[in-house]
Design a protein around this motif. Structure first.
Motif, short mmCIF file in Angstrom:
data_model
loop_
_atom_site.label_atom_id
_atom_site.label_comp_id
_atom_site.label_asym_id
_atom_site.label_seq_id
_atom_site.Cartn_x
_atom_site.Cartn_y
_atom_site.Cartn_z
N LEU A 7 0.80 -1.22 0.00
CA LEU A 7 0.00 0.00 0.00
C LEU A 7 0.83 1.27 0.00
O LEU A 7 0.34 2.34 -0.36
N SER A 8 2.09 1.19 0.41
CA SER A 8 2.93 2.39 0.43
C SER A 8 3.58 2.65 -0.92
O SER A 8 4.34 3.61 -1.07
N ASP A 9 3.28 1.85 -1.91
CA ASP A 9 3.77 2.05 -3.26
C ASP A 9 3.41 3.46 -3.73
O ASP A 9 2.29 3.92 -3.53
N ALA A 10 4.35 4.16 -4.34
CA ALA A 10 4.15 5.56 -4.74
C ALA A 10 2.94 5.74 -5.65
O ALA A 10 2.21 6.73 -5.54
N GLU A 11 2.71 4.81 -6.54
CA GLU A 11 1.57 4.92 -7.46
C GLU A 11 0.25 4.87 -6.70
O GLU A 11 -0.65 5.66 -6.97
N TYR A 12 0.12 3.96 -5.75
CA TYR A 12 -1.12 3.84 -4.98
C TYR A 12 -1.31 5.07 -4.10
O TYR A 12 -2.42 5.58 -3.94
N ARG A 13 -0.23 5.55 -3.50
CA ARG A 13 -0.32 6.74 -2.63
C ARG A 13 -0.76 7.95 -3.43
O ARG A 13 -1.55 8.76 -2.96
N LYS A 14 -0.23 8.08 -4.63
CA LYS A 14 -0.58 9.22 -5.48
C LYS A 14 -2.06 9.17 -5.85
O LYS A 14 -2.76 10.18 -5.81
N LYS A 15 -2.56 7.98 -6.21
CA LYS A 15 -3.97 7.81 -6.58
C LYS A 15 -4.88 7.83 -5.35
O LYS A 15 -6.05 8.14 -5.45
N GLU A 58 -1.30 3.28 13.01
CA GLU A 58 -0.65 3.75 14.23
C GLU A 58 0.83 4.11 14.05
O GLU A 58 1.30 5.07 14.64
N VAL A 59 1.55 3.33 13.26
CA VAL A 59 3.01 3.49 13.25
C VAL A 59 3.62 3.91 11.92
O VAL A 59 4.82 4.12 11.85
N SER A 60 2.84 4.05 10.88
CA SER A 60 3.44 4.34 9.58
C SER A 60 3.13 5.76 9.11
O SER A 60 2.43 6.52 9.78
N ASP A 61 3.61 6.05 7.94
CA ASP A 61 3.41 7.37 7.34
C ASP A 61 2.17 7.44 6.45
O ASP A 61 1.96 8.43 5.75
N ILE A 62 1.34 6.39 6.47
CA ILE A 62 0.09 6.41 5.70
C ILE A 62 -1.08 6.01 6.60
O ILE A 62 -0.89 5.32 7.61
N LEU A 63 -2.27 6.43 6.20
CA LEU A 63 -3.52 6.01 6.84
C LEU A 63 -4.30 5.23 5.80
O LEU A 63 -4.43 5.68 4.65
N PHE A 80 -8.32 -0.72 -0.80
CA PHE A 80 -7.95 0.15 0.30
C PHE A 80 -7.85 1.58 -0.20
O PHE A 80 -7.37 1.84 -1.29
N THR A 81 -8.32 2.52 0.64
CA THR A 81 -8.07 3.93 0.37
C THR A 81 -6.87 4.32 1.21
O THR A 81 -6.68 3.83 2.33
N ILE A 82 -6.05 5.21 0.67
CA ILE A 82 -4.75 5.53 1.27
C ILE A 82 -4.60 7.05 1.34
O ILE A 82 -4.86 7.75 0.36
N LYS A 83 -4.18 7.53 2.50
CA LYS A 83 -3.89 8.96 2.70
C LYS A 83 -2.56 9.07 3.42
O LYS A 83 -2.16 8.17 4.17
N ASP A 84 -1.90 10.20 3.23
CA ASP A 84 -0.67 10.45 3.99
C ASP A 84 -1.02 10.73 5.43
O ASP A 84 -2.02 11.38 5.73
N ASN A 85 -0.19 10.25 6.33
CA ASN A 85 -0.42 10.43 7.77
C ASN A 85 0.35 11.64 8.28
O ASN A 85 1.49 11.80 8.10
#
Length: 85
Positions: A7-15, A58-63, A80-85
């Motif tokens: 899920l922390s893949d840059a492409e998924y995070r961007k989308k 809780e512990v990563s840079d994404i929600l 999964f929906t992904i947002k920056d934490n």
């Protein structure tokens, strides 16, 4: 860890969204496809998905949040929906 790495893949995070995987594909990706009880979505949610999502949040840079899609009366896909934490 496997779920976070995917899920922390840059492409998924961007989308802001993961691909839509079948439940079987998802279990294979997180290396849980050999679990006998994995056929029960309640077990998968309680023992695999919810603890992983909770730890990531809780512990990563994404929600992340998980969402199921149905085919008929049963759940067949997950994304999964992904947002920056």
């Amino acid at each position: 860890l496997d779920l976070y790495e995917r899920l922390s893949d840059a492409e998924y995070r961007k989308k802001g969204i993961s691909p839509v995987w079948t439940i079987d594909e998802f279990l294979s990706k997180v290396k849980a496809d050999d679990l006998k009880a994995a056929n029960d979505i309640r077990y998968v949610r309680r023992k695999i998905i919810e603890p992983a999502v909770s730890e990531i949040n809780e512990v990563s840079d994404i929600l992340v949040q998980y969402h199921f899609k149905r085919t008929g009366k049963s759940y067949s896909h997950i994304f999964f929906t992904i947002k920056d934490n």
